[in-house]
Design an enzyme around this catalytic site. Sequence first.
Site: not given
Length: 353
Positions: A52, A94, A199, A240, A250
């Site tokens: 997240g 990331r 998720q 994101d 996303n």
Amino acid sequence: MTHSFAVPRSVEWKETAITILNQQKLPDETEYLELTTKEDVFDAIVTLKVRGAPAIGITAAFGLALAAKDIETDNVTEFRRRLEDIKQYLNSSRPTAINLSWALERLSHSVENAISVNEAKTNLVHEAIQIQVEDEETCRLIGQNALQLFKKGDRIMTICNAGSIATSRYGTALAPFYLAKQKDLGLHIYACETRPVLQGSRLTAWELMQGGIDVTLITDSMAAHTMKEKQISAVIVGADRIAKNGDTANKIGTYGLAILANAFDIPFFVAAPLSTFDTKVKCGADIPIEERDPEEVRQISGVRTAPSNVPVFNPAFDITPHDLISGIITEKGIMTGNYEEEIEQLFKGEKVH
């Protein structure tokens, strides 16, 4: 402002360690891990033990503050140089979620005027804690702004997990559901399972049930049929990274939901804090898309579901073009018009709708 909240925190600072909720173990086991080194933090982010965008940023900020404690030098310039190396290391964990680099950059700025190493180390801890505190209030405001878009009894679809465990509290896309629960508005959410890492089924369904919120789980391929048969009122997702023109990165599958919502004339909303916007990126084509381990697609929870040598394409995110987005909900208001113009206004401190 915090109410009685049944969902556990995803990240907590403990002075000598960072405690995280291991999201890889959910929903079967509620396990907490202690991260004590920068390598622990890097691994937790890469392996999705914490995930997240806001939660990643908070964890990385705590990780930088924690690792800085072990820098042994009395020279502030040397301290900043070593801190920069650690920052770059954590930032490489990331590539898509902008909150990661945003939080790390903010910590770097917090030591610019420090006159001693001890002051710099103290500043880092205070700034990381402040990021978490601010995120909770930001998420509450996002939820409050989003709530005005829905009415009692609405059925709303989401994908992935943009909830409390993806942030410091409340979440982004899921924040309005927690606030609606407090006001007895009776919203119902349909959660897409979100292959390949699930998720939606493992995390969103779990946390909403923990919070006593009405949720129905569907597979990703059921989205179109569900929109039609269950009369879905809206789709709301997290983000994101959001480009200067409103294009949104996303979780993979978000773009498909936006296309379906457009086909059914259903509003499609993105909920995200200002820290998720990247005004240096002109459009979605410039956002790097992380590709992950093929084994995530070849198996589910360790059980093989495909030939071990079948080629796999496994992008973790996709880009939803701004023209498919009905509104972008932030802590400062809701944008519904010319995103490039409104995003610019937002960062100048001007009011949006």
